[in-house]
Design a protein around this motif. Sequence first.
Motif, mmCIF file in Angstrom:
data_model
loop_
_atom_site.group_PDB
_atom_site.id
_atom_site.type_symbol
_atom_site.label_atom_id
_atom_site.label_comp_id
_atom_site.label_asym_id
_atom_site.label_seq_id
_atom_site.Cartn_x
_atom_site.Cartn_y
_atom_site.Cartn_z
ATOM 1 N N PRO A 97 0.796 -1.229 0.000
ATOM 2 C CA PRO A 97 0.000 0.000 0.000
ATOM 3 C C PRO A 97 0.830 1.283 0.000
ATOM 4 C CG PRO A 97 -0.969 -1.589 1.509
ATOM 5 C CD PRO A 97 0.356 -2.169 1.063
ATOM 6 N N ALA A 98 1.976 1.295 0.688
ATOM 7 C CA ALA A 98 2.795 2.510 0.719
ATOM 8 C C ALA A 98 3.303 2.864 -0.676
ATOM 9 C CB ALA A 98 3.976 2.320 1.672
ATOM 10 N N THR A 99 3.693 1.844 -1.440
ATOM 11 C CA THR A 99 4.159 2.097 -2.804
ATOM 12 C C THR A 99 2.998 2.476 -3.715
ATOM 13 O OG1 THR A 99 5.849 0.415 -2.403
ATOM 14 C CG2 THR A 99 5.633 1.196 -4.651
ATOM 15 N N VAL A 100 1.814 1.916 -3.462
ATOM 16 C CA VAL A 100 0.625 2.332 -4.216
ATOM 17 C C VAL A 100 0.390 3.828 -4.008
ATOM 18 C CG1 VAL A 100 -1.871 2.110 -4.441
ATOM 19 C CG2 VAL A 100 -0.502 0.073 -4.115
ATOM 20 N N THR A 101 0.487 4.286 -2.768
ATOM 21 C CA THR A 101 0.265 5.703 -2.473
ATOM 22 C C THR A 101 1.275 6.572 -3.212
ATOM 23 O OG1 THR A 101 -0.490 5.060 -0.262
ATOM 24 C CG2 THR A 101 -0.035 7.387 -0.622
ATOM 25 N N ALA A 102 2.539 6.163 -3.215
ATOM 26 C CA ALA A 102 3.574 6.943 -3.899
ATOM 27 C C ALA A 102 3.339 6.968 -5.405
ATOM 28 C CB ALA A 102 4.950 6.363 -3.578
ATOM 29 N N LEU A 103 3.045 5.799 -5.994
ATOM 30 C CA LEU A 103 2.779 5.748 -7.433
ATOM 31 C C LEU A 103 1.540 6.571 -7.772
ATOM 32 C CD1 LEU A 103 3.243 4.655 -10.292
ATOM 33 C CD2 LEU A 103 1.931 2.619 -9.645
ATOM 34 N N SER A 104 0.506 6.456 -6.963
ATOM 35 C CA SER A 104 -0.713 7.222 -7.190
ATOM 36 C C SER A 104 -0.444 8.717 -7.118
ATOM 37 C CB SER A 104 -1.765 6.810 -6.150
ATOM 38 O OG SER A 104 -2.988 7.454 -6.369
ATOM 39 N N ALA A 105 0.400 9.133 -6.178
ATOM 40 C CA ALA A 105 0.720 10.554 -6.050
ATOM 41 C C ALA A 105 1.404 11.080 -7.303
ATOM 42 C CB ALA A 105 1.615 10.775 -4.828
#
Length: 396
Positions: A323-331
């Motif tokens: 999830p942390a990498t999802v948040t970064a990619l989404s940002a």
Amino acid sequence: MSWRSAVLVTGFVLAALNLRPAIAGVSPLLDEIMKDVGLSPAGGGGVTTVMVVCLGVFGPVTPLLARRFGLDRTLLAGLLVIAAGVTLRGLDGAPVLYLGSALAATAIAVMNVSMPAVVKEHFPTRVNLMTGVYVAAVVAGATLASGLVVPIEHATGYGWRGVSALLAVPALLAALLWLPQALRKQSGAQNGPRPFGVVLRSPVTWSVTALMGLQSLTFYVMLAWLPTIFLEAGLPADQAGYLLSLTNLVQVGTSLAIPVLAGRRASQVPYVVGAGVLTVLGYLGMLLAPTAAPWLWMIVLGIGQGASFALALLIIALRPADPATVTALSAVAQSVGYAIAAVGPLLFGFLREVSGGWTVPLLAGLGVLVVQIAAGWFAGRPATLGKANLWGDSGC
């Protein structure tokens, strides 16, 4: 389904429904807002411009907030700020109109980035299904807001200020239902590796970002200019407006179905390319025969654009390992993507002005769609973005 699961899913869907009404509900009331507040056409357009700019500028703060407070509390705060923003902009004066709009859009920017990670965290075995539910709810929220704000204004007699304040009600209801998640221990609020370095160095990120940005550009171009294109082609004004509503309604069903189907496969390339081709056909219909079968063109366009948006968000949720990498990619993808999208309506209008017609702008749109399809081909290939595999799997 347990009571806790039902509250989780209901709160999630209601949160998604709040991601567009604060924006989509402005344009139907814009003439009234301009007259009441004393704004010029440029000043009236500035309300929407401020919101779109905030969507791009403030998305990157989401990973910092999620890291500090957790995803669920970040999402709760976003809902509360939306409620505050739409209420504030209904107060007297242009400054609070812009400030309230900016606050609401900032919260939406943070929630836009958070939602794919929320899907990954809370529904790890149902990412495809819940992405479809999320995107369909987003599109439905925009459709309902644009279609209902004027009837609600007439039914209640509140005026545009009261209707704007009423948009706080669904945001507060969603916040109430999301509160149990926010009160739990936050798995995202912890120390650990910072995923931005991994995300920014991966070519997967930039293909996904290009897909997100270009499909948003072609969507916002149609949102801004589609009724005008049909109006200048000779269709009545009411029919031109209905055609925009039709293509938006088609996107609701498409957004729900496509992630479920595409998420079952390792590669989303066939779906991304197919969605791009359908969008091309919609553009071609408006270019070559806008009055011959306008309803058909809008159905085709709605399927293509709804699928493209849903697939971009599905890929954002699928590619990262956590999830942390999802948040970064989404940002990254959504911030850069909305910056790209903001240029589209302005460029389209400029080309219309200098060329004297819609042929050149629509041809330019078709050129963008070709690049979008190419970006989608790279973004749709199976890959893992995260600690396990920085560069991704190049297989198709």
